[in-house]
Design a protein around this motif. Structure first.
Motif, PDB file in Angstrom:
ATOM      1  N   VAL A  68       3.315   2.144   2.903  1.00 38.22           N
ATOM      2  CA  VAL A  68       4.216   3.293   2.868  1.00 38.22           C
ATOM      3  C   VAL A  68       3.375   4.559   2.985  1.00 38.22           C
ATOM      4  CG1 VAL A  68       5.943   4.546   1.512  1.00 38.22           C
ATOM      5  CG2 VAL A  68       5.802   2.035   1.361  1.00 38.22           C
ATOM      6  N   TYR A  69       3.711   5.413   3.938  1.00 35.43           N
ATOM      7  CA  TYR A  69       2.982   6.669   4.102  1.00 35.43           C
ATOM      8  C   TYR A  69       3.568   7.720   3.165  1.00 35.43           C
ATOM      9  CZ  TYR A  69       0.675  10.617   6.349  1.00 35.43           C
ATOM     10  OH  TYR A  69      -0.080  11.739   6.602  1.00 35.43           O
ATOM     11  N   TYR A  70       2.690   8.374   2.427  1.00 34.78           N
ATOM     12  CA  TYR A  70       3.142   9.287   1.379  1.00 34.78           C
ATOM     13  C   TYR A  70       4.157  10.308   1.889  1.00 34.78           C
ATOM     14  CZ  TYR A  70       0.190  13.362   2.776  1.00 34.78           C
ATOM     15  OH  TYR A  70      -0.377  14.435   3.434  1.00 34.78           O
ATOM     16  N   GLY A  71       5.239  10.435   1.161  1.00 29.67           N
ATOM     17  CA  GLY A  71       6.312  11.329   1.551  1.00 29.67           C
ATOM     18  C   GLY A  71       7.444  10.643   2.278  1.00 29.67           C
ATOM     19  N   ASP A  72       7.164   9.523   2.965  1.00 29.73           N
ATOM     20  CA  ASP A  72       8.234   8.795   3.633  1.00 29.73           C
ATOM     21  C   ASP A  72       9.262   8.300   2.631  1.00 29.73           C
ATOM     22  OD1 ASP A  72       7.234   9.212   6.147  1.00 29.73           O
ATOM     23  OD2 ASP A  72       6.565   7.148   6.479  1.00 29.73           O
ATOM     24  N   GLU A  73       8.797   7.965   1.419  1.00 34.19           N
ATOM     25  CA  GLU A  73       9.720   7.470   0.395  1.00 34.19           C
ATOM     26  C   GLU A  73      10.694   8.539  -0.071  1.00 34.19           C
ATOM     27  OE1 GLU A  73       5.985   8.646  -2.028  1.00 34.19           O
ATOM     28  OE2 GLU A  73       6.546   8.098   0.038  1.00 34.19           O
ATOM     29  N   LEU A  88       7.320   3.347  -7.578  1.00 34.78           N
ATOM     30  CA  LEU A  88       7.840   2.970  -6.276  1.00 34.78           C
ATOM     31  C   LEU A  88       7.862   1.459  -6.113  1.00 34.78           C
ATOM     32  CD1 LEU A  88       8.730   4.001  -3.433  1.00 34.78           C
ATOM     33  CD2 LEU A  88       6.293   3.958  -2.809  1.00 34.78           C
ATOM     34  N   GLY A  89       6.914   0.784  -6.765  1.00 37.49           N
ATOM     35  CA  GLY A  89       6.781  -0.659  -6.643  1.00 37.49           C
ATOM     36  C   GLY A  89       5.529  -1.080  -5.913  1.00 37.49           C
ATOM     37  N   ALA A  90       4.728  -0.098  -5.489  1.00 39.12           N
ATOM     38  CA  ALA A  90       3.479  -0.389  -4.788  1.00 39.12           C
ATOM     39  C   ALA A  90       2.373  -0.708  -5.785  1.00 39.12           C
ATOM     40  CB  ALA A  90       3.076   0.787  -3.901  1.00 39.12           C
ATOM     41  N   ALA A 141       9.856  19.316  -2.915  1.00 36.42           N
ATOM     42  CA  ALA A 141      11.062  19.953  -2.383  1.00 36.42           C
ATOM     43  C   ALA A 141      11.697  19.046  -1.324  1.00 36.42           C
ATOM     44  CB  ALA A 141      10.715  21.306  -1.774  1.00 36.42           C
ATOM     45  N   ASP A 142      13.002  19.107  -1.217  1.00 35.85           N
ATOM     46  CA  ASP A 142      13.749  18.371  -0.193  1.00 35.85           C
ATOM     47  C   ASP A 142      13.611  16.862  -0.319  1.00 35.85           C
ATOM     48  OD1 ASP A 142      14.496  20.829   0.961  1.00 35.85           O
ATOM     49  OD2 ASP A 142      12.628  20.902   2.095  1.00 35.85           O
ATOM     50  N   ALA A 143      13.338  16.369  -1.524  1.00 30.54           N
ATOM     51  CA  ALA A 143      13.260  14.924  -1.725  1.00 30.54           C
ATOM     52  C   ALA A 143      14.655  14.315  -1.608  1.00 30.54           C
ATOM     53  CB  ALA A 143      12.667  14.613  -3.098  1.00 30.54           C
ATOM     54  N   ASP A 144      14.752  13.239  -0.858  1.00 31.46           N
ATOM     55  CA  ASP A 144      16.025  12.552  -0.647  1.00 31.46           C
ATOM     56  C   ASP A 144      16.110  11.375  -1.618  1.00 31.46           C
ATOM     57  OD1 ASP A 144      18.085  10.854   0.251  1.00 31.46           O
ATOM     58  OD2 ASP A 144      17.868  11.550   2.311  1.00 31.46           O
ATOM     59  N   ALA A 145      16.952  11.505  -2.623  1.00 30.70           N
ATOM     60  CA  ALA A 145      17.078  10.465  -3.644  1.00 30.70           C
ATOM     61  C   ALA A 145      17.577   9.149  -3.055  1.00 30.70           C
ATOM     62  CB  ALA A 145      18.016  10.934  -4.757  1.00 30.70           C
ATOM     63  N   GLY A 146      18.408   9.237  -2.027  1.00 33.72           N
ATOM     64  CA  GLY A 146      18.918   8.028  -1.408  1.00 33.72           C
ATOM     65  C   GLY A 146      17.821   7.228  -0.732  1.00 33.72           C
ATOM     66  N   THR A 147      16.917   7.914  -0.026  1.00 33.95           N
ATOM     67  CA  THR A 147      15.802   7.226   0.625  1.00 33.95           C
ATOM     68  C   THR A 147      14.873   6.611  -0.415  1.00 33.95           C
ATOM     69  OG1 THR A 147      15.906   8.730   2.517  1.00 33.95           O
ATOM     70  CG2 THR A 147      13.854   7.512   2.199  1.00 33.95           C
ATOM     71  N   TRP A 148      14.598   7.363  -1.483  1.00 31.26           N
ATOM     72  CA  TRP A 148      13.759   6.829  -2.570  1.00 31.26           C
ATOM     73  C   TRP A 148      14.372   5.546  -3.126  1.00 31.26           C
ATOM     74  CZ3 TRP A 148       9.296   6.998  -5.211  1.00 31.26           C
ATOM     75  CH2 TRP A 148       9.286   6.500  -6.521  1.00 31.26           C
ATOM     76  N   TRP A 178       0.818  -1.209   0.000  1.00 29.68           N
ATOM     77  CA  TRP A 178       0.000   0.000   0.000  1.00 29.68           C
ATOM     78  C   TRP A 178       0.856   1.266   0.000  1.00 29.68           C
ATOM     79  CZ3 TRP A 178      -4.877  -0.944  -0.984  1.00 29.68           C
ATOM     80  CH2 TRP A 178      -5.469  -2.136  -0.553  1.00 29.68           C
ATOM     81  N   TRP A 179       0.345   2.287  -0.646  1.00 27.22           N
ATOM     82  CA  TRP A 179       0.849   3.655  -0.529  1.00 27.22           C
ATOM     83  C   TRP A 179      -0.292   4.439   0.107  1.00 27.22           C
ATOM     84  CZ3 TRP A 179       0.211   8.396  -3.730  1.00 27.22           C
ATOM     85  CH2 TRP A 179       1.203   9.361  -3.467  1.00 27.22           C
ATOM     86  N   GLN A 180      -0.108   4.877   1.344  1.00 25.96           N
ATOM     87  CA  GLN A 180      -1.181   5.514   2.104  1.00 25.96           C
ATOM     88  C   GLN A 180      -1.136   7.029   1.950  1.00 25.96           C
ATOM     89  OE1 GLN A 180      -0.860   5.524   6.331  1.00 25.96           O
ATOM     90  NE2 GLN A 180      -2.901   6.399   6.617  1.00 25.96           N
TER      91      GLN A 180
END
Length: 427
Positions: free
Chosen positions: A300-305, A48-50, A334-341, A10-12
């Motif tokens: 996955v809660y939106y934005g956590d990715e 994302l794969g969801a 803004a401030d998206a972390d490519a490593g976390t994604w 899920w993507w919540q």
């Protein structure tokens, strides 16, 4: 339980926050078709794969969505039924399942039967809709805008059956049941069989923060519960560098998975963002690795990715930061972390390549404050993997005989997990 649940991730989304809706319906600015903004994010969900969209409250309410006033209409701050149908159709085109948030423990004061009960009193015909305590309405957790429904009432049971079946007819796949821990399990035992007669493949997951998860599921007939115990142990063990806490909880999780398939998560609309909760940015990926390695139905809660940070506060408006508005397109975040994604994508990819992880048997070894190995295997599929976690400043050796490295936070050298890193290996 339906077979499709074995493969859903899920993507919540919290819709009212996602679209930047006004905080109150009264006097809200005209903003038609806001729900359509979510369609611009469906390809992001797939990338994302969801393959599941779990929506927070979408029904008409006075404020935050959990004070429902009309269970059969979309909140005007989001749009209308046509917008909802279009969103479901767009999900279907992409093979995305849809889960709705049902607030059936309580309702807003403006929900017509509740309003009539409050006006008529406990002895009135409408009074059968709500719970009373010494002649006074019972309010959920003391909030006088959230009036507890009487779950022994036939009227309430019939209404919930109508609501559930109406939206299932419109194409959704299941229901998250808000505050299930406050609802007598006998209520669901009376309601769900009537819904399943028409929709046998629907999935029902109850919000359980505390209590005996297994007993509640058995008595209620729910399919699943929210695994808050595991959520707490993941972030707490990482923040405090105490894997003994996680190891103990994994024993309880193992017993739970043997009996049912819980909804697992490291973030949702009610809690501080995982990137903030863990505190040390080097250890956020460890939480992601655990989410997709451990058995359960991941969400996955939106934005956590993107590694977004936000603190939940115990005050009026204290949820706003964790329920943010999102731009029209993922590329504008803004401030998206490519490593976390990347970690999310790679670990979901690993989950897809090893679908048996959903119901895997697990064990632990090498537990220390800053190190832990989690072993997962499936007798039926013959798969066996190990997730090795290291929070320390020195390399941590992989188990003897470990096979190929499938995913890792940093390169694995000389058979050891790098400091403040993690790795998934065969065997």
């Amino acid at each position: 339980m339906s077979a499709w649940v074995e493969h859903v991730i899920w993507w919540q989304v919290f819709p009212l926050g996602f679209v930047g809706a006004d905080k109150e319906l009264a006097g809200a600015r005209p903003a038609p078709h806001q729900l359509s903004r979510l369609q611009g994010w469906l390809d992001h969900l797939v990338a994302l794969g969801a393959n599941g969209l779990a929506l927070g409250p979408v029904f008409t309410s006075r404020t935050h969505g959990y004070d429902t006033t009309d269970y059969l209409e979309i909140d005007p701050r989001l749009g209308d039924g046509t917008d909802f149908d279009a969103l479901v159709a767009a999900c279907r085109e992409r093979g995305i399942r849809v889960l709705l948030d049902g607030v059936f423990n309580h309702a807003g004061r403006d929900f017509p039967p509740v309003r009539a009960a409050l006006e008529g009193g406990a002895g009135s015909e409408a009074g059968r809709w709500i719970r009373w305590s010494d002649g006074h309405p019972y309010y959920f957790e003391g909030h006088d805008q959230l009036v507890a429904l009487d779950h022994g009432s036939v009227e309430v049971q019939d209404h919930v059956v109508e609501v559930m079946t109406s939206w299932l007819e419109r194409g959704i796949d299941g229901w998250r049941l808000d505050a299930a821990y406050a609802v007598p399990p006998e209520f669901w035992a009376a309601v769900l069989p009537r819904v399943r007669e028409r929709f046998p493949d629907a999935w029902f997951v109850g919000e359980m923060i505390h209590g005996d998860y297994q007993d509640y599921v058995h008595r209620s007939g729910l399919d699943s519960i929210t695994q808050y115990e595991l959520w707490k142990a993941v972030w707490s063990s990482l923040r405090e560098r105490n894997f003994f806490e996680l190891e103990w909880t994994l024993g309880r999780h193992r017993d739970l998975v043997a009996d049912l398939l819980p909804l697992t998560f490291v973030g949702n609309h009610d809690v501080t963002r995982i990137a903030t909760q863990v505190a040390d940015p080097r250890h956020v990926a460890h939480a992601v690795a655990l989410l997709f390695f451990l058995p359960g139905v991941p969400s996955v809660y939106y934005g956590d990715e993107y590694g977004l940070r936000a603190l939940k506060e115990d005050r009026a408006g204290g949820d706003d930061a964790i329920r943010p508005e999102m731009p029209g397109a993922p590329s504008e975040v803004a401030d998206a972390d490519a490593g976390t994604w990347s970690v999310y994508q790679r670990m979901i990819g690993l989950r897809r390549r090893h679908p048996w992880l959903t119901r895997a048997e697990t064990a632990t070894s090498g537990v220390a404050n800053e190190q832990l190995r989690v072993h997962a295997w499936s007798a039926a599929d013959g798969g066996r993997l190990t997730l090795a976690l290291n929070l320390g400043d020195a390399p941590s050796p992989l188990p003897e005989g470990a096979g190929a490295v499938l995913e890792a936070g940093a390169p694995v050298l000389a058979g050891a997990v790098a400091p403040h890193s993690w790795a998934v290996v065969e065997g």
